[in-house]
Enzyme design. Structure first.
Site, short mmCIF file in Angstrom:
data_model
loop_
_atom_site.label_atom_id
_atom_site.label_comp_id
_atom_site.label_asym_id
_atom_site.label_seq_id
_atom_site.Cartn_x
_atom_site.Cartn_y
_atom_site.Cartn_z
N ASP A 48 0.84 -1.19 0.00
CA ASP A 48 0.00 0.00 0.00
C ASP A 48 0.88 1.25 0.00
OD1 ASP A 48 -2.85 1.16 0.51
OD2 ASP A 48 -1.53 2.19 1.92
N TYR A 53 3.33 10.00 0.42
CA TYR A 53 4.43 9.45 1.22
C TYR A 53 5.80 9.83 0.69
CZ TYR A 53 0.56 6.45 2.86
OH TYR A 53 -0.64 5.97 3.34
N LYS A 76 -2.35 6.15 -3.95
CA LYS A 76 -3.42 7.13 -3.70
C LYS A 76 -3.01 8.48 -4.27
CE LYS A 76 -3.59 4.92 0.83
NZ LYS A 76 -2.16 4.59 0.88
N HIS A 109 -7.28 9.90 -1.89
CA HIS A 109 -6.74 9.77 -0.53
C HIS A 109 -7.67 10.37 0.53
CE1 HIS A 109 -2.56 9.31 1.53
NE2 HIS A 109 -3.52 9.05 2.39
N ASN A 271 2.93 -10.09 11.91
CA ASN A 271 1.67 -9.49 11.45
C ASN A 271 1.01 -10.24 10.31
OD1 ASN A 271 1.87 -7.48 13.37
ND2 ASN A 271 2.71 -5.95 11.97
#
Length: 313
Positions: A48, A53, A76, A109, A271
């Protein structure tokens, strides 16, 4: 379909239910490359990303080492690129930065546009925080979504979706959309369960993707860290798992896709190792009752009641 961006005959990959979040501290870019590498080695195939970013080129260097047909890449578009012509250009730039040929999923976003000239740079170089823009009155959500739909026609993307959309603004979008959003990426965790929004998305055939799926434990005192909650810790002990695994399993069992992020190799592995146990219906309810409608993500945008309502309403 433009052959440069992908063959329309290629099978369209569905979004894996566990993905890897790539928002990263810009002060330590070398950690990100190692984390993406470790995530792929651990079994993640969903990455993702986002224009905001400001690390997509770096991520692309790592993705280039992976077979393209094995990975699902989301990105995004940032708020200042919601005008149609800018959105298409932003999408092409993202594809070039990531070096992936096409995007598996592209998201709006946040549910509001900013005037392009009000955002000289997306992130403040000193703080790493988003630079605040001014609301753009010259583009509508309907125009932005039509441009998103056009990206599929051009072969630039396979799926389109939204992020941080509350039920009200999502309902508005569904009123004119020719293509229903593939997903809605929102903050949700045991302290912010969002049952109404999750149920609404499910009814509309829209996947829910959770960012901050375990809250924000690294920056929270124990009372605001759901991994420290006695209910979560007791379930972790019972199932011989970690608190993070319990929370992520709860998310998956309620049909929510998760994109945890970490730069620690052991946590990256932990995770995604979620297949060894299940929560029963009573335990699922116990987890959901931790809800306190607590948002950890509310950037320092120039919020008005109307804008915040787009996110939570």
């Amino acid at each position: 379909i433009n052959a440069e961006y992908g063959d329309s005959q290629t099978a369209i990959m569905e979004m894996p239910q566990v993905g890897f979040g790539t928002f990263n501290d810009l002060q330590h870019p070398e950690q990100l490359a190692l984390a993406v590498r470790a995530a792929y080695a651990a079994g993640y195939r969903h990455f993702d990303c986002a224009e905001l970013y400001s690390n997509q080129q770096q991520i692309g260097a790592e993705l280039a080492q992976m077979p393209r047909e094995q990975i699902y890449v989301t990105s995004k578009v940032w708020n200042h690129n919601q005008r149609p012509e800018r959105l298409v250009e932003a999408c092409r730039n993202t594809i070039a930065e990531l070096g992936v040929g096409f995007l598996d999923c592209y998201l709006i976003h946040w549910p509001f546009p900013w005037r392009p000239e009000s955002v000289p740079s997306m992130l403040d170089p000193d703080t790493g925080s988003p630079v605040m823009g001014q609301f753009d009155q010259e583009v509508s959500l309907e125009e932005t979504w039509a441009a998103m739909e056009g990206l599929i026609d051009e072969g630039l993307v396979r799926h389109i979706g939204v992020s941080n959309f509350g039920q009200g603004i999502l309902s508005e979008l569904l009123g004119f959309a020719n293509i229903v959003p593939y997903c809605n990426q929102v903050e949700t965790h045991p302290f912010l369960v969002q049952p109404g929004l999750v149920d609404f998305c499910r009814e509309q055939g829209i996947k829910v993707v959770a960012y901050h799926p375990i809250g924000k434990p690294s920056k929270r005192e124990p009372d605001n860290n759901c991994l420290e909650h006695p209910v979560v810790r007791a379930l972790a002990s019972k199932h011989k798992s970690t608190p993070a695994q319990v929370v992520l399993k709860w998310q998956l069992q309620r049909g929510v896709t998760v994109i945890p992020k970490s730069c620690t190799e052991s946590r990256i592995q932990e995770n995604i190792q979620l297949s060894g146990f299940c929560l029963d219906s009573e335990e699922m309810t116990e987890m959901s009752l931790l809800d306190r409608n607590q948002h950890f993500c509310k950037p320092g945008f120039p919020w008005t009641d109307e804008l915040w309502e787009r996110v939570v309403g």
